[in-house]
Motif scaffolding. Sequence first.
Motif, PDB file in Angstrom:
ATOM      1  N   ILE A   1       0.844  -1.200   0.000  1.00 24.04           N
ATOM      2  CA  ILE A   1       0.000   0.000   0.000  1.00 24.04           C
ATOM      3  C   ILE A   1       0.879   1.250   0.000  1.00 24.04           C
ATOM      4  O   ILE A   1       0.618   2.220  -0.720  1.00 24.04           O
TER       5      ILE A   1
ATOM      6  N   VAL B   1       2.335   1.791  -3.465  1.00 23.62           N
ATOM      7  CA  VAL B   1       1.325   2.356  -4.370  1.00 23.62           C
ATOM      8  C   VAL B   1       1.130   3.844  -4.083  1.00 23.62           C
ATOM      9  O   VAL B   1       1.028   4.663  -5.000  1.00 23.62           O
ATOM     10  N   GLY B   2       1.126   4.220  -2.785  1.00 26.73           N
ATOM     11  CA  GLY B   2       0.966   5.628  -2.424  1.00 26.73           C
ATOM     12  C   GLY B   2       2.110   6.471  -2.946  1.00 26.73           C
ATOM     13  O   GLY B   2       1.890   7.550  -3.501  1.00 26.73           O
TER      14      GLY B   2
ATOM     15  N   VAL C   1       1.648  13.633   1.206  1.00 23.50           N
ATOM     16  CA  VAL C   1       1.101  12.267   1.219  1.00 23.50           C
ATOM     17  C   VAL C   1       2.174  11.260   0.816  1.00 23.50           C
ATOM     18  O   VAL C   1       2.205  10.141   1.326  1.00 23.50           O
TER      19      VAL C   1
ATOM     20  N   LEU D   1       5.335  11.536   1.583  1.00 23.06           N
ATOM     21  CA  LEU D   1       6.117  11.317   2.811  1.00 23.06           C
ATOM     22  C   LEU D   1       5.369  10.404   3.780  1.00 23.06           C
ATOM     23  O   LEU D   1       5.974   9.554   4.439  1.00 23.06           O
ATOM     24  N   MET D   2       4.037  10.558   3.866  1.00 28.09           N
ATOM     25  CA  MET D   2       3.258   9.671   4.752  1.00 28.09           C
ATOM     26  C   MET D   2       3.332   8.227   4.266  1.00 28.09           C
ATOM     27  O   MET D   2       3.412   7.301   5.075  1.00 28.09           O
ATOM     28  N   SER D   3       3.338   8.022   2.951  1.00 23.69           N
ATOM     29  CA  SER D   3       3.449   6.659   2.434  1.00 23.69           C
ATOM     30  C   SER D   3       4.807   6.058   2.768  1.00 23.69           C
ATOM     31  O   SER D   3       4.918   4.855   3.045  1.00 23.69           O
TER      32      SER D   3
ATOM     33  N   GLU E   1       6.382   6.723   5.474  1.00 23.07           N
ATOM     34  CA  GLU E   1       6.236   6.299   6.874  1.00 23.07           C
ATOM     35  C   GLU E   1       5.558   4.938   6.963  1.00 23.07           C
ATOM     36  O   GLU E   1       5.920   4.105   7.800  1.00 23.07           O
ATOM     37  N   LEU E   2       4.567   4.703   6.082  1.00 22.30           N
ATOM     38  CA  LEU E   2       3.912   3.384   6.060  1.00 22.30           C
ATOM     39  C   LEU E   2       4.925   2.290   5.750  1.00 22.30           C
ATOM     40  O   LEU E   2       4.931   1.233   6.394  1.00 22.30           O
TER      41      LEU E   2
ATOM     42  N   LEU F   1       8.155   2.328   6.256  1.00 24.86           N
ATOM     43  CA  LEU F   1       9.058   2.132   7.395  1.00 24.86           C
ATOM     44  C   LEU F   1       8.368   1.353   8.504  1.00 24.86           C
ATOM     45  O   LEU F   1       8.998   0.551   9.204  1.00 24.86           O
TER      46      LEU F   1
END
Lengths: 166, 102
Positions: free
Chosen positions: B19, B22-23, B32, B34-36, B38-39, B41
């Motif tokens: 996921i 894909v982000g 967003v 950068l948030m992906s 984090e996912l 990591l």
Amino acid sequence: MDVILFLVFAIIAVVCAINVVVQTHPISSAISLIGVMGSLAVLYLLLGAEFIAAAQVIVYAGAIMVLFVFVIMLLNAGAETRKGRSFMVQLLGVPLLIGLLGLLAYFVQRLYLPGVTVHFGGFRGGTPLDIGRALFTTYLLPFEVTSILILIAILGAIVLARKEMD
Amino acid sequence: MHPITTVHYLALSAALLLIGTVGVLTRRNIVVILMSIELILNAVNINLIVFSRIWHNMDGQIFAIFVITDAVAEAAVGLGILIALFRNKETVLADEIDLLKW
């Protein structure tokens, strides 16, 4: 009980993760990411990693997400519009995604490690006492190097975000 | 009811990694993206802690702490770069920052 806990929080984590990617407004993505972090903390507790679970909530759901929300508010970024994707992407995207998912599942299945059964309280190696002892004896040098890394990150963030003074 | 094994955790980690990838590849907003990251990591962290559980050895958890520290440093520097970029280009969309594109 452990099965129910795992299933509930794993499903919450995956649904929130999908929500991070599909939401068009960055604030909605950030809120969903907090959901992912919180449910992962519960899963870490189930694995016996108590200190990591606490650090996950404090550092990720607390510090990092506040930073993200702060920057989103500061930049006042609105909802993101979709752009027309090329024909090749529309044609090949979904099959390639399913292929990647299948490959990943195949290797996870193939790599079938000794599947240790996880139940609450089955492993007691992640208390702050154990972590602290390992961190300050065996891993003392990496720990100190990490502090230099953080110092560099602080300096970099300040230098990058500073307004140019003439 | 089947008990939960570590393989379930590895599957969850693979799902989060996918996921997140894909982000990173499909979103245009840099926040967003950068948030992906984090996912991704977090998926790595699950793997480290699961392997620490399998071998009853807590070195994996120490590595997870270092990964968390790295994630913090990465987020701070990345958002600093983003603020500097916004000040110059007035946009946070990755495909509108095409200064180096020929």
